[in-house]
Design an enzyme around this catalytic site. Sequence first.
Site, PDB file in Angstrom:
ATOM      1  N   SER A  39      29.081  38.098  -2.340  1.00 35.12           N
ATOM      2  CA  SER A  39      29.292  36.672  -2.491  1.00 35.12           C
ATOM      3  C   SER A  39      30.458  36.308  -1.576  1.00 35.12           C
ATOM      4  O   SER A  39      31.559  36.831  -1.723  1.00 35.12           O
ATOM      5  CB  SER A  39      29.616  36.372  -3.955  1.00 35.12           C
ATOM      6  OG  SER A  39      30.187  35.090  -4.040  1.00 35.12           O
TER       7      SER A  39
ATOM      8  N   ASP B 141      36.737  27.907  -9.419  1.00 36.44           N
ATOM      9  CA  ASP B 141      36.288  26.720  -8.694  1.00 36.44           C
ATOM     10  C   ASP B 141      35.824  25.586  -9.606  1.00 36.44           C
ATOM     11  O   ASP B 141      36.034  24.418  -9.311  1.00 36.44           O
ATOM     12  CB  ASP B 141      35.191  27.097  -7.689  1.00 36.44           C
ATOM     13  CG  ASP B 141      35.755  27.863  -6.508  1.00 36.44           C
ATOM     14  OD1 ASP B 141      36.990  27.770  -6.298  1.00 36.44           O
ATOM     15  OD2 ASP B 141      34.991  28.529  -5.806  1.00 36.44           O
TER      16      ASP B 141
ATOM     17  N   ASP C 171      22.488  29.308  -6.397  1.00 35.58           N
ATOM     18  CA  ASP C 171      22.996  28.482  -7.503  1.00 35.58           C
ATOM     19  C   ASP C 171      22.746  26.992  -7.278  1.00 35.58           C
ATOM     20  O   ASP C 171      22.213  26.305  -8.146  1.00 35.58           O
ATOM     21  CB  ASP C 171      24.513  28.691  -7.688  1.00 35.58           C
ATOM     22  CG  ASP C 171      24.853  30.058  -8.271  1.00 35.58           C
ATOM     23  OD1 ASP C 171      24.138  30.499  -9.193  1.00 35.58           O
ATOM     24  OD2 ASP C 171      25.828  30.673  -7.803  1.00 35.58           O
TER      25      ASP C 171
ATOM     26  N   ARG D  64      39.027  23.585  -2.192  1.00 35.14           N
ATOM     27  CA  ARG D  64      38.224  22.958  -3.247  1.00 35.14           C
ATOM     28  C   ARG D  64      38.576  21.487  -3.529  1.00 35.14           C
ATOM     29  O   ARG D  64      37.677  20.647  -3.613  1.00 35.14           O
ATOM     30  CB  ARG D  64      38.272  23.777  -4.541  1.00 35.14           C
ATOM     31  CG  ARG D  64      37.478  25.078  -4.452  1.00 35.14           C
ATOM     32  CD  ARG D  64      36.018  24.843  -4.085  1.00 35.14           C
ATOM     33  NE  ARG D  64      35.270  26.080  -3.949  1.00 35.14           N
ATOM     34  CZ  ARG D  64      34.951  26.657  -2.799  1.00 35.14           C
ATOM     35  NH1 ARG D  64      35.315  26.116  -1.654  1.00 35.14           N
ATOM     36  NH2 ARG D  64      34.242  27.771  -2.770  1.00 35.14           N
TER      37      ARG D  64
HETATM   38  N1  ARG Z   1      39.125  34.219  -5.957  1.00 36.67           N
HETATM   39  C1  ARG Z   1      39.328  33.238  -4.956  1.00 36.67           C
HETATM   40  C2  ARG Z   1      39.808  31.952  -5.558  1.00 36.67           C
HETATM   41  O1  ARG Z   1      39.589  31.721  -6.710  1.00 36.67           O
HETATM   42  C3  ARG Z   1      38.173  33.054  -4.010  1.00 36.67           C
HETATM   43  C4  ARG Z   1      36.796  33.082  -4.583  1.00 36.67           C
HETATM   44  C5  ARG Z   1      35.795  32.843  -3.511  1.00 36.67           C
HETATM   45  N2  ARG Z   1      34.427  32.873  -3.940  1.00 36.67           N
HETATM   46  C6  ARG Z   1      33.501  33.726  -3.484  1.00 36.67           C
HETATM   47  N3  ARG Z   1      32.292  33.577  -3.863  1.00 36.67           N
HETATM   48  N4  ARG Z   1      33.767  34.696  -2.646  1.00 36.67           N
HETATM   49  O2  ARG Z   1      40.405  31.140  -4.920  1.00 36.67           O
END
Ligand code: ARG
Length: 417
Positions: free
Chosen positions: A173, A124, A16, A95
Amino acid sequence: MTGTSKVALAFSGGLDTTVCVPLLEEEYDYDEVIGVTVDVGQPAEEFDEAEETAEALDLDHYVVDAKDEFAQQCLDAVKANATYQGYPLGTALARPVIAEAILEVAEEEGCEGIAHGCTGKGNDQLRFEAVWRDSDLEVIAPVRELGLTREWEMEYAAEKDLPVEGGNEGDWSIDTNLWSRSVEGADLEDPGYVPPEDIYEWTETPSGDIETIEITFEEGTPVAIDGEEMPAVQLIEYLNDLAGGHGVGRSDLMEDRMLGLKVRENYEHPAATTLLNAHAALEELVLTKEERDFKTQVDDQWAQKAYEGLLSAPLVDALDGFVDTTQEKVTGTVTVKFEGGQARAVGRESEYAVYSESAASFNTESVDGIAQEDATGVAKYHGFQSRLANKVTAEAEAKKAELLTDGSGDDESAEEQ
Ligand code: ARG
């Protein structure tokens, strides 16, 4: 735009963010892209990958170390026993820290834009932009705005000869930082799919081994393990290793994202689980019942804002006031036993313990001038209101039933008239 227009990009070297580099020039007319990778405790390979990809792209690349700040944020989350639907919030807490660090570089470098490679489906994008939209920079989300799919990105990368074929992305991922490792996507998207053992990297399959450690807290913050003081980053890393070896901290959850999507998430968080359990055990000892009851509500709100990436909300300042006041007493030591994939508190002590052994013991006759017999009056009153309410209702119903029986005769006579 005049002069050289620059845009800072949150850069990981994955597919990405790699395709975002040429797209920011082609589609958004920037002359120069700066890649920023923020260290919140990812594994070394991720930095190597980012570095290599940046080099191949001829991208100006910055690496910012935010580990200490992030570790502090994680330990603050422990004070609030923060979990969201069972998830200790690793990605969510990271984040805003990452977003701030990138914004700082962007401003120093005189950028006009700031960009991320998040899709329009996740959390995110919201967490990054909550920080960035507080600045004057143009916020850009190419993947979301151009409606990119992975297939399109792969084709585009091949066409442009971008450095993505190094297999930098496996089946899943993955998002890793000091506090948690998240694994999602591909087959795991099916809530019924049972994850293979190999999705786990931080946690062993629990064995029969048992180990016990002591964690010392000062005002809600863990400061030492087995008497050895450790700074935040080191303490978290140490526990990830130790508790992970015992298979502690796996979770397989259905998570409700901010946009309303329900997604399947797998996490590993050995240090977080250990510290959250130990901290909760100490609070049980030192806080009054009222404080404990009320704090669950405060903690819940805190975790909610953390999940949203909105710990900057005024509400959180107010919540922190309560949390910090309660934490003044959360000083002491908790013994934690690792066994069967669990980190269980099996002992706790504190000078603030709201606990009197002589008062609670069955073997003592009287404490502070209060004797066992004194509970008789309390026992007589206990449940008084419920008993009264039930009695009154029963009587009222009996009266109604009686009236109905009498009334049936009356009805007949009424019809006859
Ligand atoms: N669902 C979690 C959150 O929104 C973590 C997402 C992490 N991303 C990933 N590509 N594994 O905080």
